[in-house]
Design an enzyme around this catalytic site. Structure first.
Site, PDB file in Angstrom:
ATOM      1  N   ASP A 269       4.821 -43.621   6.494  1.00  0.00           N
ATOM      2  CA  ASP A 269       3.814 -44.671   6.547  1.00  0.00           C
ATOM      3  C   ASP A 269       4.548 -46.020   6.543  1.00  0.00           C
ATOM      4  OD1 ASP A 269       1.515 -46.173   6.609  1.00  0.00           O
ATOM      5  OD2 ASP A 269       0.449 -44.942   5.151  1.00  0.00           O
TER       6      ASP A 269
HETATM    7  C1  NOJ Z   1      -0.763 -48.024   6.731  1.00  0.00           C
HETATM    8  C2  NOJ Z   1      -1.748 -46.904   6.722  1.00  0.00           C
HETATM    9  O1  NOJ Z   1      -1.695 -46.201   5.513  1.00  0.00           O
HETATM   10  C3  NOJ Z   1      -1.562 -45.931   7.882  1.00  0.00           C
HETATM   11  O2  NOJ Z   1      -2.614 -45.015   7.875  1.00  0.00           O
HETATM   12  C4  NOJ Z   1      -1.461 -46.682   9.187  1.00  0.00           C
HETATM   13  O3  NOJ Z   1      -1.345 -45.776  10.257  1.00  0.00           O
HETATM   14  C5  NOJ Z   1      -0.277 -47.622   9.127  1.00  0.00           C
HETATM   15  N1  NOJ Z   1      -0.481 -48.559   8.048  1.00  0.00           N
HETATM   16  C6  NOJ Z   1      -0.058 -48.378  10.427  1.00  0.00           C
HETATM   17  O4  NOJ Z   1      -1.063 -49.293  10.631  1.00  0.00           O
END
Ligand code: NOJ
Length: 743
Positions: A269
């Site tokens: 993430d």
């Molecule tokens: C953080 C989020 O938890 C995730 O789900 C997302 O895909 C990423 N940011 C990218 O935006």
């Protein structure tokens, strides 16, 4: 050339820095006004930094781009900057549509309609691929049992069986039959694993999960997504049982790859590798990078300073090894080759424009919104409305005419001019013969603590200039008094749900309940539409408002779909993908709980409030009426390896065509563990003509009966008596039993 040979050839020529670059994904965005202070980095420096990485050939992937011209420009920098000509992989959060916005994921799950879900995500993929996006960070397949957690909206709710089916359908929609299918993108189920169990529902907080819960509840949707061929998996931010998910080798190597046979690539993430420092897990950035890659995290998603830029250093010190790095690089290169990016790295910008405005996409979005609405209550058959009998309709509430809220959170490239609000939908459908009047009634409610997404996602516009709350409130009530019917729209503003949008209460924000009560007091019949992504406290409406339709955030064509539902062009057929609690104090509340001491008091576990739900899991009414009869099993006795076929006859006894979601629940009466009172183990959404009967069959075999036993540390299928119920929700009463004997 075979893919493997092509990868071998590239790998043989790459330096450690180039390899580390392939394993690094950078955010690329121009910061919106005001975001700098929040994000704490220099707005100009970030794109410049990324561009220089592209020119040096040390970045493998970018995210957060949607403009095809910009994507082409950066792709060219990468291809030309990289001495081996390796193209970029462009990722983005295409959660429920890119330009054409579908209902939010929890709504799509509420359709219990796998074809609609697959078709919807295929449209999202087509639009994404047309602009140059190769990979979506979706579906989110985290089971969510605590509606305080804002990200409940991104998943399929509380149930692992429904969650697994929806996860697989989404992967098929995004990716097609195989990775590399034209007009499709790589699907990235996320966030492995347990994110939905954040302590107190507080986003990003730690998660403590039992072995049984992990294997029986949390993992099945991931496993199903992997079995459907998902090319990517994303890690979670939080600690799972004391180990940060992103540094957890057991999760990404032993479970994901070795047990489920996943052969795609894993991405962290955003900033989650760097966060291994924040968690107090890694000693420094080099250690963080080494431990993530050793755990099986192939690519780091980095906002600015990448830990994976330190991988060459980690190689030198022996913190990681060449084999591990090469295995990860191999997975990334393979994905790029399979997508055809080496041959066709750029997109046609004119064609992108055409695809984005394809009217067929809007039809898919409208049908999805129609099929995902859930009719929670319909006393006296108030719905559907007969348009010929109406003179005046009052439409009330700020959400009724907010295009931005109609499409919900997690959208960035939307077109509000294309969006049909509830008010517009009703006006168009009702026609000139009906007077449709609108009052906002109350002001837009703001969050106590604003969210980053308010800047990036384009927030709800504030109240019109000179907005007079008291006058608006009075006007709304007067409109209702003079109308034949009042349609009141309540819910949460779109920035109140999703990431960074957890809540400590489930009440309707602002004066919405008060407004509703005043409208109901006029005596005009009220239809309540709920715009939401989590259950809200509807105790008062559930007793005092005759008709309640959950429309979720229904997307680009939301208002058109809602009008078709209200006026009976289509019948609602969606069902709740979660248990709807009465109040926040009850959460988490699930239908698949186990039995314990004094089960007869199950509904009285609190002294101050019933401990039953307001609406059960699987609930949803229809304009049709369904009778269930002739429940039978072909083999009342079977062995632990045998399969029984359960049949039931469902009849639409009403005078109109309608859909029903037929659900099968199973319960094991005794065995080597205590098992939930009921578990969903089959469902089918069917359309039945007026008076039509159909016999439906469901298999109940080892797959349905097997569960992870925490004492045995293994899967077991017990010999036992099983109860089976079939019906229209999780309180179904028509039942039978089967006997399962040892093999
Ligand atoms: C953080 C989020 O938890 C995730 O789900 C997302 O895909 C990423 N940011 C990218 O935006």
């Amino acid at each position: 050339m075979m893919i493997k040979a092509q990868v071998d050839e590239l790998l043989a020529q790459m330096t450690p820095a180039e390899k580390a670059g392939q394993l690094t994904q950078y955010f690329y965005f121009r910061l919106p006004e005001g975001a700098e202070q929040v994000l704490d980095f220099d707005a100009d420096a970030q794109p410049k930094m990324v561009e220089s990485k592209l020119q040096e050939g040390v970045a493998g992937s970018l995210l957060f781009l949607t403009d095809p011209a910009e994507i082409n420009r950066l792709q060219r920098l990468a291809v030309e900057g990289n001495r081996l000509g390796i193209p970029l992989l462009i990722g983005f959060d295409v959660i429920h549509g890119l330009r054409t916005i579908l209902p939010v994921p929890i709504a799509m799950a509420a359709s219990w309609d796998l074809q609609t879900i697959e078709r919807g995500q295929a449209v999202a993929a087509r639009e994404a691929r047309a602009v140059g996006i190769h990979w979506t960070f979706a579906p989110m397949v985290d089971i969510a049992r605590d509606p305080r957690w804002g990200r409940i909206i991104e998943g399929a709710g509380e149930d692992p069986y429904l969650g697994a089916a929806v996860a697989a359908a989404q992967v098929r929609g995004f990716q097609g039959p195989e990775l590399g299918t034209p007009e499709r993108v790589i699907a990235g189920p996320k966030h492995l694993a347990g994110y939905g169990y954040a302590l107190g529902g507080r986003d990003y907080d730690e998660v403590n999960l039992s072995d049984s819960e992990l294997w029986n509840v949390v993992f099945p949707p991931f496993r199903a997504a992997v079995a459907a061929g998902a090319g990517n998996v994303m890690t979670g931010y939080m600690d799972l049982n004391g180990i940060p998910a992103t540094g957890n080798r057991w999760l990404f190597t032993e479970v994901l790859r070795e047990t489920w046979g996943f052969d795609g690539f894993v991405v962290s993430d955003a900033n989650a590798v760097r966060n291994l420092l924040t968690h107090g897990f890694a000693a420094d950035l080099t250690d963080a990078g080494a431990r993530a890659v050793n755990a099986g995290v192939d690519m780091e998603m980095a906002i600015s300073d990448a830990a994976y830029a330190q991988l060459p250093e980690a190689l030198r010190t022996g913190a990681t090894d060449a084999q591990t790095i090469d295995a990860s690089v191999r997975r990334i290169l393979e994905a790029k080759i399979r997508l055809g990016l080496f041959d066709a790295p750029y997109v046609d910008e004119d064609r992108a424009r055409e695809v984005l405005s394809d009217p067929a996409h809007r039809d898919v979005a409208r049908i999805a919104a129609e099929r995902s609405a859930v009719l929670l209550r319909n006393e006296g058959g108030l719905l559907p409305l007969d348009v010929t009998a109406l003179r005046a309709v009052a439409v009330i509430g700020p959400l009724a005419d907010s295009a931005r809220d109609t499409i919900g959170p997690w959208v960035f490239d939307f077109d509000l001019d294309e969006t049909v609000t509830v008010l517009e939908g009703i006006r168009t459908r009702a026609g000139d013969a009906v007077r449709v009047e609108y009052a906002r009634g109350i002001p837009v409610v703001q969050r106590e603590f604003p969210s980053l997404f308010d800047m990036f996602g384009g927030n709800t516009p504030s109240d019109p200039e000179g907005f007079d709350s008291d006058a608006e409130f009075r006007q709304a009530v007067e409109l209702a008094r003079d109308a034949d019917i009042a349609v009141v729209v309540v819910g949460e503003w779109q920035n109140m749900i999703s990431e960074m949008a957890s809540r400590s209460s489930l009440e309707l924000p602002g004066r919405q309940l008060e407004l509703l009560q005043a409208v109901v007091a006029t005596g005009t019949p009220v239809v309540l539409l709920v715009m939401n992504g989590r259950p809200l406290d509807l105790r008062w409406p559930a007793e005092n408002v005759p008709a309640i339709l959950d429309i979720w955030y229904p997307g680009t064509q939301g208002g058109a779909a809602v009008a078709n539902l209200l006026f009976g062009d289509v019948s609602p057929g969606g069902k709740l993908p979660f248990t709807w609690p009465r109040t926040v104090g009850q959460v988490p509340m699930i239908y698949a709980h186990t039995r314990s001491h004094e089960p007869e008091n199950q509904g009285k576990r609190y002294w101050d409030e019933a401990s039953t739900p307001l609406f059960p899991f699987g609930h949803g009414l229809s304009y049709g009426r369904f009778d269930y009869a002739n429940l039978s099993v072909d083999q009342p006795t079977t062995t632990t390896t045998g399969t029984t076929t359960v049949s039931v006859e469902v009849t639409n006894t009403s005078a109109r065509e309608a859909d029903e979601v037929v659900q099968l629940y199973l319960h094991q009466r005794y065995g080597t563990a205590s098992r939930p009172v009921r578990e969903l183990k089959g469902f089918q959404r069917v359309t039945l003509a007026a008076g039509e009967s159909r016999t439906l069959s469901f298999p109940v075999g080892p797959d349905e009966r097997r569960y992870w036993n925490a004492a045995a540390h293994d899967w077991v299928t017990d010999a036992a008596t099983f109860d089976i119920w079939v019906g229209g929700d999780s309180t179904a009463t028509l039942n039978t039993t089967i006997e399962v004997t040892a093999t």
